[in-house]
Design a protein around this motif. Structure first.
Motif, PDB file in Angstrom:
ATOM      1  N   ARG A  79       0.844  -1.308  -0.011  1.00 47.34           N
ATOM      2  CA  ARG A  79       0.094   0.173  -0.127  1.00 47.34           C
ATOM      3  C   ARG A  79       0.869   1.398  -0.008  1.00 47.34           C
ATOM      4  O   ARG A  79       0.515   2.127  -0.603  1.00 47.34           O
ATOM      5  CB  ARG A  79      -0.851  -0.019   1.386  1.00 47.34           C
ATOM      6  N   ARG A 131      -5.290   7.496   1.134  1.00 47.57           N
ATOM      7  CA  ARG A 131      -5.787   6.425   0.777  1.00 47.57           C
ATOM      8  C   ARG A 131      -7.460   6.633   0.032  1.00 47.57           C
ATOM      9  O   ARG A 131      -7.830   6.193  -0.783  1.00 47.57           O
ATOM     10  CB  ARG A 131      -5.585   5.105   1.625  1.00 47.57           C
ATOM     11  N   ARG A 132      -8.311   7.135   1.238  1.00 44.87           N
ATOM     12  CA  ARG A 132      -9.489   7.485   0.718  1.00 44.87           C
ATOM     13  C   ARG A 132      -9.816   8.398  -0.356  1.00 44.87           C
ATOM     14  O   ARG A 132     -10.487   8.368  -1.241  1.00 44.87           O
ATOM     15  CB  ARG A 132     -10.336   8.147   2.220  1.00 44.87           C
ATOM     16  N   TYR A 148      -8.889   6.539  -3.804  1.00 44.46           N
ATOM     17  CA  TYR A 148      -9.983   5.652  -4.252  1.00 44.46           C
ATOM     18  C   TYR A 148     -11.195   6.609  -4.651  1.00 44.46           C
ATOM     19  O   TYR A 148     -11.530   6.205  -5.949  1.00 44.46           O
ATOM     20  CB  TYR A 148     -10.425   4.949  -3.029  1.00 44.46           C
ATOM     21  N   TRP A 149     -11.648   7.533  -4.262  1.00 44.75           N
ATOM     22  CA  TRP A 149     -12.743   8.314  -4.912  1.00 44.75           C
ATOM     23  C   TRP A 149     -12.068   9.172  -6.267  1.00 44.75           C
ATOM     24  O   TRP A 149     -12.924   9.067  -7.159  1.00 44.75           O
ATOM     25  CB  TRP A 149     -13.336   9.533  -4.190  1.00 44.75           C
ATOM     26  N   TYR A 178      -8.990   5.431  -8.138  1.00 42.05           N
ATOM     27  CA  TYR A 178      -9.128   3.944  -8.187  1.00 42.05           C
ATOM     28  C   TYR A 178     -10.707   3.883  -8.743  1.00 42.05           C
ATOM     29  O   TYR A 178     -11.175   2.698  -9.487  1.00 42.05           O
ATOM     30  CB  TYR A 178      -8.906   3.116  -6.972  1.00 42.05           C
ATOM     31  N   LEU A 179     -11.555   4.659  -7.950  1.00 45.32           N
ATOM     32  CA  LEU A 179     -13.035   4.615  -8.525  1.00 45.32           C
ATOM     33  C   LEU A 179     -13.506   5.459  -9.154  1.00 45.32           C
ATOM     34  O   LEU A 179     -14.704   6.187  -9.120  1.00 45.32           O
ATOM     35  CB  LEU A 179     -13.823   4.507  -6.985  1.00 45.32           C
ATOM     36  N   ASN A 235     -15.960   2.168  -0.900  1.00 44.63           N
ATOM     37  CA  ASN A 235     -14.590   3.021  -0.216  1.00 44.63           C
ATOM     38  C   ASN A 235     -14.573   2.813   1.233  1.00 44.63           C
ATOM     39  O   ASN A 235     -15.340   3.430   1.923  1.00 44.63           O
ATOM     40  CB  ASN A 235     -14.741   4.228  -0.711  1.00 44.63           C
ATOM     41  N   ALA A 286     -11.281   3.122   3.923  1.00 46.11           N
ATOM     42  CA  ALA A 286      -9.998   3.458   4.017  1.00 46.11           C
ATOM     43  C   ALA A 286      -9.190   2.651   5.073  1.00 46.11           C
ATOM     44  O   ALA A 286      -8.076   2.520   5.040  1.00 46.11           O
ATOM     45  CB  ALA A 286      -9.567   5.172   4.255  1.00 46.11           C
ATOM     46  N   SER A 305     -17.711   1.940   5.689  1.00 46.37           N
ATOM     47  CA  SER A 305     -17.636   1.701   4.342  1.00 46.37           C
ATOM     48  C   SER A 305     -18.662   2.632   3.677  1.00 46.37           C
ATOM     49  O   SER A 305     -19.787   2.750   4.133  1.00 46.37           O
ATOM     50  CB  SER A 305     -18.019   0.136   4.158  1.00 46.37           C
TER      51      SER A 305
END
Length: 414
Positions: free
Chosen positions: A165, A216-217, A220-221, A224-225, A359, A361, A396
């Motif tokens: 990570r 990380r959060r 993701y938004w 990655y997402l 998501n 984190a 989540s």
């Protein structure tokens, strides 16, 4: 631990010079199974959104191994005993942790193989290489599978603050240009310690951990997402499923030898013999790209148009909201494209579909990140933090999406 007769170094844009520590790691890097990772993109189709995101699993494996070297040095300097055998096993385990990824990273395990994860395939590759390297990876495999007595070693390879990570956040942030994902990996590693056989972070490292979890959060938004990336990955999954379906119906599709094998056969985990694994090792991103370039000439409406969408970045529209989409709304969209192109309901479902993205984190339920306080006690970072949002990060968040054709459906080809 046998050292190399000549020092081998690789220049990395993130960390500078990376030293290959042992002959075993060098020989693993030279093996064709590992060299394949040069042809597997780290972030799948994210380059459709972030043009710089063309880095590979090969880059990431080297970076994670470099961070593991730093972690071992830090822990040893603090009196944690790590034998030369354990040290080399750690390097091998992190070096090979992603070796089982298929083309475009995650799309393969949801389409061509039958619910086989890349972690399972990574383990199969490690076991195969272990036989080739005279059982030199036995300890690495035990650590990878969390079957070794010293649990903190597995946490370094696979945990909520592992070297995997730490590298992919820093690396993906660099190549996408999304600065919100930047983490100070080496500062975090400098704060690592071991207490009661578990990995901990010294109390003064709390703000670095907070930054890591928030980064990380956000990654993701934002990355990655990202909704456009989600559309591209879902189209690829559906493209491969359609190709597999047509092949099962007797349609001969142009494809590489390796891709044709997986199109023709239903491969589950139990089917992964050495021969199947070797065939899988021939697959990479180029097999998929070259297949799509040929499939745009297919007589099948679905295969042709899905290929064209991905090659030309003419993707479906995506709508995201906090509640699931009604079946009625999905049916209306499907009926529209069915009427225009005289498609069956099944064929229309390739162009109109729903899904969800999640998501989280940080998890407070398993393998928590614990802070080591000055009095020797440990506490979960979410409880120790004065950032009230850290506990919120452990919850989540689920969002739902619907993909459907844009208004210019007349651009689709019959």
């Amino acid at each position: 631990m046998k050292s190399l007769p000549k020092l081998k170094i690789i220049n990395d844009p993130i960390y500078g010079f990376i030293t290959i520590p042992t002959k075993l790691i060098f020989d693993l890097m030279e093996h064709k199974y590992f060299q394949r990772l040069r042809r597997i993109s780290q972030m799948g189709f994210s380059y459709i959104v972030y043009p710089g995101a063309h880095h590979t699993r090969f880059h990431h494996a080297l970076g994670a191994m470099f961070l593991m070297q730093k972690a071992v040095q830090v822990l040893k300097s603090k009196g944690v005993t790590i034998s030369t055998e354990e040290e080399e096993a750690l390097y091998a385990a992190i070096f090979l942790h992603d070796i089982g990824h298929g083309p475009f990273s995650h799309a393969m395990e949801n389409s061509i193989v039958e619910n086989v994860s890349h972690e399972q395939i990574s383990l199969l590759f490690m076991e195969s290489l272990n036989r080739k390297f005279n059982n030199g990876l036995t300890l690495a495999i035990h650590i990878f599978k969390d079957q070794y007595s010293r649990k903190f070693l597995h946490q370094l390879v696979s945990g909520q603050l592992d070297m995997d990570r730490l590298d992919y956040l820093k690396r993906d942030s660099f190549y996408t240009g999304v600065s919100e994902g930047t983490v100070n990996a080496q500062r975090l590693i400098a704060m690592l310690n071991v207490k009661d056989d578990a990995l901990v972070v010294e109390e003064k490292g709390i703000y670095s951990v907070e930054n890591f979890l928030i980064a990380r959060r956000l990654m993701y938004w934002q990355v990655y997402l990202h909704k456009t990336g989600i559309v591209a990955e879902q189209l690829l999954v559906r493209l491969l499923k359609r190709a597999k379906q047509l092949t099962a119906e007797g349609v001969e599709l142009p494809a590489s030898e390796g891709l044709r094998f997986f199109l023709k056969n239903n491969i589950s985990f139990d089917d992964f013999s050495d021969e199947v694994l070797n065939t899988f090792s021939k697959l990479d991103d180029y097999d998929i790209i070259s297949a799509m370039k040929m499939w745009v000439s297919s007589s099948d409406f679905v295969l042709k148009n899905l290929s064209k969408m991905l090659l030309n970045r003419d993707l479906l529209k995506i709508k995201v909201k906090s509640q699931p989409f009604s079946l009625q709304k999905v049916a209306v969209k499907r009926n529209k494209i069915s009427d225009v192109f005289k498609l069956s309901e099944e064929e229309a479902s390739y162009f109109v579909f729903t899904g969800k993205m999640e998501n989280q984190a940080y998890s407070m339920e398993k393998d928590t990140i614990n802070l080591l306080k000055k009095n020797g006690k440990t506490v979960d970072v979410a409880k120790a933090s004065d950032q009230l949002n850290l506990e919120a990060l452990s919850k989540s968040v689920v969002k739902y999406y619907m993909c459907y054709p844009k208004n210019n459906i007349d651009s689709y080809q019959r």
